[in-house]
Design an enzyme around this catalytic site. Structure first.
Site, mmCIF file in Angstrom:
data_model
loop_
_atom_site.group_PDB
_atom_site.id
_atom_site.type_symbol
_atom_site.label_atom_id
_atom_site.label_comp_id
_atom_site.label_asym_id
_atom_site.label_seq_id
_atom_site.Cartn_x
_atom_site.Cartn_y
_atom_site.Cartn_z
ATOM 1 N N GLN A 85 0.800 -1.716 -0.200
ATOM 2 C CA GLN A 85 -0.303 -0.029 -0.065
ATOM 3 C C GLN A 85 0.236 1.295 0.128
ATOM 4 O O GLN A 85 1.951 1.446 0.304
ATOM 5 C CB GLN A 85 -0.691 0.551 1.212
ATOM 6 C CG GLN A 85 -1.828 1.140 1.068
ATOM 7 C CD GLN A 85 -3.072 1.472 1.745
ATOM 8 O OE1 GLN A 85 -2.150 2.103 3.327
ATOM 9 N NE2 GLN A 85 -4.020 1.239 1.937
ATOM 10 N N CYS A 114 -6.377 6.931 4.460
ATOM 11 C CA CYS A 114 -6.550 7.594 6.069
ATOM 12 C C CYS A 114 -7.205 8.649 6.520
ATOM 13 O O CYS A 114 -7.012 9.282 5.903
ATOM 14 C CB CYS A 114 -4.665 7.712 5.911
ATOM 15 S SG CYS A 114 -3.786 7.815 7.602
ATOM 16 N N ARG A 239 -7.892 -4.758 13.255
ATOM 17 C CA ARG A 239 -7.347 -4.952 14.361
ATOM 18 C C ARG A 239 -7.876 -6.444 15.370
ATOM 19 O O ARG A 239 -7.297 -6.414 16.016
ATOM 20 C CB ARG A 239 -7.860 -3.438 15.225
ATOM 21 C CG ARG A 239 -7.604 -2.721 15.400
ATOM 22 C CD ARG A 239 -7.959 -1.391 16.342
ATOM 23 N NE ARG A 239 -7.609 0.080 16.053
ATOM 24 C CZ ARG A 239 -7.802 1.470 16.860
ATOM 25 N NH1 ARG A 239 -8.985 1.200 17.857
ATOM 26 N NH2 ARG A 239 -7.564 1.339 16.270
#
Length: 315
Positions: A85, A114, A239
């Site tokens: 990325q 982001c 996560r």
């Protein structure tokens, strides 16, 4: 980078699109700053993860500096299929970075999601969802300049308040030849609000390329539910995999074998202590008491961590 990369040249790169044509939901490890590096990718691949991303790399630094290339990117023969990325805001810079990475990875992903202030102020990340023509131009440039037709070019986005704008962005990227699009179902301003899975479904229904759903997926059951809600072709987890790298293999919490595997892999790769320790803190979050955490989380050396794991868990 060089030693690992030389080794990779001998391996057979893969076509990530084959995964999306397999008829199965593609299970993906997200790009995570500091965390989705080679050692962790090696671990999750052992537990049914189909596709892994590197952490986000700033394309301009990667092109300009050999030091940045060495520190930001390592891989090996088993590390496939792999997506690198990049954060970029200029088509040619993204192309130059893609050229460098092409022999060693299976595709690149342009970060358009982001939400961090530094990224947006530099013109990277989520601000790109408001520049559909630029995104289209960057995708088209990489498509036209990379000779390998199996090399994928994807984008990862957030959604607009007005979903029509997101659909327009996605359709422009599709017209430019994007391979697939990962949708984090929150707007740039949203952090912990519920994920808009309904928005991902609308985007999926508006496109003919694969769509990957991302956001708040903590268990394999969550992944199945999100697939059901969105009809997405792939599920990307961040996560949830940090807390349980064996999640995609159906484990409810991190099994001790996975902790053992992490210790073996991390030591073999020479993983820096802080990273080694932080991963264990995430993995053991659900299986240790408050008192145990107080002790474990302040350990300050690899040998202390290894002694603790051996004494308490036989790892």
């Amino acid at each position: 980078m060089s030693g690992d990369i030389r080794e990779t040249k001998e391996c057979q790169l893969r076509d990530p699109m084959d995964l999306f044509h397999s008829g199965q939901v593609v299970k993906i490890c997200a790009p995570m700053v500091r965390y989705s590096k080679l050692a962790f990718r090696t671990l999750v691949r052992r537990y049914n993860c189909d596709l892994c991303y590197t952490p986000m790399i700033v394309a301009a630094d990667f092109v300009r500096s050999a030091k940045a290339r060495d520190s930001e990117f390592t891989t090996n023969k088993g590390d496939h299929p792999l997506i690198v990325q990049f954060a970029a805001k200029e088509a040619q810079v993204l192309c130059d970075a893609s050229h460098i990475i092409c022999p060693f990875a299976d595709g690149i992903d342009l970060n358009c999601g982001c939400p961090q202030r530094w990224a947006i102020s530099e013109g990277y990340g989520a601000c790109l969802i408001n520049k559909p023509e630029l995104v289209k131009d960057m995708v088209r440039h990489v498509r036209s300049q990379i000779d390998n037709p199996k090399f994928s070019v994807s984008i990862k986005i957030r959604i607009h308040e007005d979903l029509k704008r997101t659909v327009d962005l996605c359709q422009k990227a599709e017209a430019a030849g994007v391979s697939w699009i990962t949708v984090h179902g929150r707007s740039t301003e949203e952090r912990h609000q519920p994920v808009h899975y309904d928005a991902i479904k609308i985007i999926k229904q508006s496109m003919s390329i694969p769509i990957v759903a991302n956001g708040d997926i903590k268990t394999l059951k969550d992944a199945e539910n999100v697939h059901h809600l969105t009809e997405a072709d792939g599920i990307m987890v961040a996560r949830g995999l940090l807390a349980n790298p064996a999640m995609f293999a159906g484990y409810e919490e991190t099994p001790f074998q996975c902790i053992q595997d992490w210790v073996d892999i991390a030591l073999e790769h020479g993983t820096p202590f802080t990273c080694f320790h932080h991963h264990l803190m995430y993995m053991m979050e659900r299986i240790t008491s408050k008192q145990e955490k107080k002790v474990f989380n302040v350990l300050s050396s690899t040998s202390a961590v290894l002694d603790y794991l051996n004494d308490h868990y036989g790892v």
